[in-house]
Write a protein that holds these residues in place. Structure first.
Motif, PDB file in Angstrom:
ATOM      1  N   ALA A  22      34.872  22.336  -0.487  1.00 52.04           N
ATOM      2  CA  ALA A  22      34.683  21.149  -0.215  1.00 52.04           C
ATOM      3  C   ALA A  22      36.342  20.541   0.007  1.00 52.04           C
ATOM      4  CB  ALA A  22      34.075  20.078  -1.001  1.00 52.04           C
ATOM      5  N   ILE A  23      37.088  20.797  -0.907  1.00 51.65           N
ATOM      6  CA  ILE A  23      38.418  20.360  -0.887  1.00 51.65           C
ATOM      7  C   ILE A  23      39.030  21.398   0.283  1.00 51.65           C
ATOM      8  CG2 ILE A  23      40.755  20.836  -2.246  1.00 51.65           C
ATOM      9  CD1 ILE A  23      38.920  19.996  -4.613  1.00 51.65           C
ATOM     10  N   ILE A  24      38.939  22.441   0.539  1.00 58.39           N
ATOM     11  CA  ILE A  24      39.621  23.151   1.598  1.00 58.39           C
ATOM     12  C   ILE A  24      39.276  22.626   3.194  1.00 58.39           C
ATOM     13  CG2 ILE A  24      39.759  25.566   2.692  1.00 58.39           C
ATOM     14  CD1 ILE A  24      39.901  26.508   0.041  1.00 58.39           C
ATOM     15  N   ARG A  25      37.974  22.183   3.119  1.00 59.16           N
ATOM     16  CA  ARG A  25      37.302  21.863   4.329  1.00 59.16           C
ATOM     17  C   ARG A  25      38.023  20.337   4.680  1.00 59.16           C
ATOM     18  NH1 ARG A  25      32.227  23.780   2.963  1.00 59.16           N
ATOM     19  NH2 ARG A  25      31.950  21.824   1.984  1.00 59.16           N
ATOM     20  N   ALA A  26      38.140  19.392   3.484  1.00 59.99           N
ATOM     21  CA  ALA A  26      38.886  18.236   3.730  1.00 59.99           C
ATOM     22  C   ALA A  26      40.056  18.382   4.131  1.00 59.99           C
ATOM     23  CB  ALA A  26      38.674  17.219   2.632  1.00 59.99           C
ATOM     24  N   TRP A  27      40.807  19.197   3.525  1.00 61.89           N
ATOM     25  CA  TRP A  27      42.359  19.442   3.852  1.00 61.89           C
ATOM     26  C   TRP A  27      42.398  19.941   5.392  1.00 61.89           C
ATOM     27  CZ3 TRP A  27      45.217  24.304   4.239  1.00 61.89           C
ATOM     28  CH2 TRP A  27      46.581  24.072   4.242  1.00 61.89           C
ATOM     29  N   LEU A  28      41.777  20.981   5.562  1.00 65.66           N
ATOM     30  CA  LEU A  28      41.922  21.481   7.052  1.00 65.66           C
ATOM     31  C   LEU A  28      41.346  20.351   8.047  1.00 65.66           C
ATOM     32  CD1 LEU A  28      40.475  24.971   6.543  1.00 65.66           C
ATOM     33  CD2 LEU A  28      42.834  24.433   7.056  1.00 65.66           C
ATOM     34  N   ALA A  34      40.977  13.662  -1.698  1.00 69.43           N
ATOM     35  CA  ALA A  34      40.300  12.736  -2.593  1.00 69.43           C
ATOM     36  C   ALA A  34      38.880  12.261  -1.992  1.00 69.43           C
ATOM     37  CB  ALA A  34      41.171  11.738  -3.102  1.00 69.43           C
ATOM     38  N   ASP A  35      38.989  12.763  -0.547  1.00 68.74           N
ATOM     39  CA  ASP A  35      37.820  12.301   0.316  1.00 68.74           C
ATOM     40  C   ASP A  35      37.030  13.421   0.314  1.00 68.74           C
ATOM     41  OD1 ASP A  35      38.526   9.687   0.381  1.00 68.74           O
ATOM     42  OD2 ASP A  35      39.615   9.958   2.303  1.00 68.74           O
ATOM     43  N   ALA A  36      37.247  14.513  -0.391  1.00 65.54           N
ATOM     44  CA  ALA A  36      36.324  15.795  -0.152  1.00 65.54           C
ATOM     45  C   ALA A  36      34.747  15.502  -0.199  1.00 65.54           C
ATOM     46  CB  ALA A  36      37.200  16.869  -1.209  1.00 65.54           C
ATOM     47  N   GLY A  37      34.484  14.549  -1.130  1.00 65.91           N
ATOM     48  CA  GLY A  37      33.244  14.168  -1.407  1.00 65.91           C
ATOM     49  C   GLY A  37      32.603  13.251   0.192  1.00 65.91           C
ATOM     50  N   GLN A  41      33.549   7.777  -4.886  1.00 67.28           N
ATOM     51  CA  GLN A  41      32.519   7.566  -6.040  1.00 67.28           C
ATOM     52  C   GLN A  41      32.191   8.981  -6.372  1.00 67.28           C
ATOM     53  OE1 GLN A  41      32.212   5.235  -8.183  1.00 67.28           O
ATOM     54  NE2 GLN A  41      31.214   6.541  -9.330  1.00 67.28           N
ATOM     55  N   LYS A  42      31.592   9.540  -5.145  1.00 69.01           N
ATOM     56  CA  LYS A  42      30.780  10.892  -5.166  1.00 69.01           C
ATOM     57  C   LYS A  42      31.892  12.037  -5.940  1.00 69.01           C
ATOM     58  CE  LYS A  42      27.861  13.968  -2.774  1.00 69.01           C
ATOM     59  NZ  LYS A  42      27.660  14.830  -1.478  1.00 69.01           N
ATOM     60  N   VAL A  43      33.036  12.102  -5.142  1.00 70.97           N
ATOM     61  CA  VAL A  43      34.016  12.820  -5.781  1.00 70.97           C
ATOM     62  C   VAL A  43      34.192  12.492  -7.339  1.00 70.97           C
ATOM     63  CG1 VAL A  43      36.544  13.646  -5.976  1.00 70.97           C
ATOM     64  CG2 VAL A  43      35.200  13.148  -3.916  1.00 70.97           C
ATOM     65  N   ALA A  44      34.293  11.361  -7.772  1.00 66.34           N
ATOM     66  CA  ALA A  44      34.326  11.015  -9.195  1.00 66.34           C
ATOM     67  C   ALA A  44      33.240  11.558  -9.963  1.00 66.34           C
ATOM     68  CB  ALA A  44      34.410   9.375  -9.474  1.00 66.34           C
TER      69      ALA A  44
END
Ligand SMILES: C[S@@+](CC[C@H](N)C(=O)[O-])C[C@H]1O[C@@H](n2cnc3c(N)ncnc32)[C@H](O)[C@@H]1O
Ligand code: SF4
Length: 370
Positions: A22-28, A34-37, A41-44
């Motif tokens: 999820a983090i790699i997708r958000a970055w790419l 922090a918006d990977a979810g 709130q969901k990330v947290a």
């Protein structure tokens, strides 16, 4: 940094594979880590505390892989980015019209093509897989990206592990369609061995430039000694396997590869091949010691004549103008200028008006050939 380093880093922070992806997708996709979810709130909720606490530093480290030093918008809707990568080196990344980006795979290049600015310096440094991906991230922060062409600085075949890793990453988590990843090469046996084995099979652009083996050896002095016939046969096998045509690249040099002899030989070379031809008018710069001192592009009438002749003889032919020629459009020229500011004042781009080298304004696959 390569993918294994990023995986290790995330594992050390306590990321499970699902978090990591999820983090790699958000970055790419150019989003904040922090918006990977779906929501903060969901990330947290789902990420372990150690991972949440490490995200800011990780984001900063990923940002440092490709830092845009300056942006140079072109009149054709493209923009050239001068990009700092770790270790004090600079590369060029070009935002193309119609949602494309042209990335650099090396600083400098060992092939030493006589008409290319990048080849002048020799190879200075490989660009890592994540530095390649980071160029796409920078592009996506500026505009949508649906296509990535490896037509910037460097020869992808000479940095194969990094380029193939970047292709796999961009074609999976990066969400780029496989044929919209275009591997541009002078041709190398290793390329034809490795590409068919990939999960993500990119489009292939073959920088051929001539039908004559002797002329090719002269123009591309350090390219592998494969003849135009051999290259076309290897490209053909790959094109048939993946189902998209080879894009044959032909940098047009007046009096060198624009003659009637080439015009007659091209249809023979292309007969029965799943291939299209991209004519790229040579892009020159004034100034002593710079690439292309001895070369010129054919005039417009000759180019039109060539396209008509080839089309009539069954070769799907396009003229591919480079992006952002009004801003040092030839591959490596912007960087060269930035590295030689004292000389820059004496230089002027010869070919203005949206034509020239390197990254195509209309990248391969962009428009119907012919
Ligand atoms: C810069 S190279 C990078 C990819 C790879 N090394 C290759 O040669 O295919 C991409 C394309 O730019 C073209 N090119 C380089 N210098 C050029 C110039 N001065 N004018 C026009 N095309 C140029 C090359 O011929 C090649 O087809
Ligand atoms: S055209 Fe491609 S292979 Fe030739 S020197 Fe330039 S970057 Fe290298």
């Amino acid at each position: 940094m390569r993918l294994a380093d990023l995986h290790q880093r995330l594992a050390d922070l306590g990321a499970r594979p699902v978090h990591r992806d999820a983090i790699i997708r958000a970055w790419l996709q150019g989003r904040a880590l922090a918006d990977a979810g779906t929501t903060r709130q969901k990330v947290a909720d789902v990420f372990p505390k150690s991972l949440r606490e490490g995200l800011a530093q990780l984001a900063a480290d990923l940002d440092a892989l490709a830092v845009v030093r300056s942006e140079h918008p072109g009149g054709d809707g493209s923009a050239r980015l001068l990009v700092d990568i770790p270790g004090g080196q600079m590369i060029e990344t070009v935002l193309l019209p119609r949602d494309g980006v042209c990335v650099s795979s090396q600083v400098g290049c060992a092939v030493a093509c006589r008409f290319c600015m990048t080849g002048r310096s020799g190879l200075l440094r490989q660009v890592s897989s994540l530095e390649i991906a980071a160029q796409v991230v920078q592009a996506r922060r500026r505009r949508p990206v649906r296509k990535v062409v490896f037509m910037g600085m460097g020869e992808p075949a000479h940095n194969l592990d990094n380029v193939l890793e970047a292709i796999e990453l961009l074609g999976t988590h990066g969400g780029i369609g496989h044929k919209n990843l275009v591997f541009s090469t002078v041709g190398d046996a290793r390329v034809f061995e490795r590409l068919p084995q990939l999960r993500v099979k990119p489009g292939l652009a073959l920088s051929l430039h001539t039908t004559r083996a002797d002329l090719r050896e002269h123009l591309l002095p350090k390219a592998p000694k494969l003849s135009p016939d051999e290259l076309m046969a290897l490209g053909e096998a790959y094109a048939r396997e993946v189902g998209y045509p080879i894009q044959v690249q032909w940098t047009l040099l007046r009096g060198i590869n624009d003659g009637d002899d080439e015009l007659e030989a091209i249809p023979r070379l292309f007969a029965g091949k799943y291939a299209v031809l991209n004519l790229i008018p040579f892009n020159a710069m004034e100034g002593e010691g710079l690439a292309g001192d001895d070369y010129r592009r054919p005039d417009g009438e000759r180019i039109v004549e060539m396209v008509r002749y080839l089309s009539r003889h069954g070769v799907l032919t396009k003229v591919r103008n480079s992006a952002g020629q009004d801003v040092d459009g030839g591959c490596g020229q912007l960087r060269a200028r930035a590295e030689r500011p004292e000389r820059a004042r004496r230089l002027a781009v010869v070919n203005v008006g949206g034509e020239g080298a390197g990254c195509r304004a209309a990248a391969p696959g962009d428009a119907a050939p012919g």
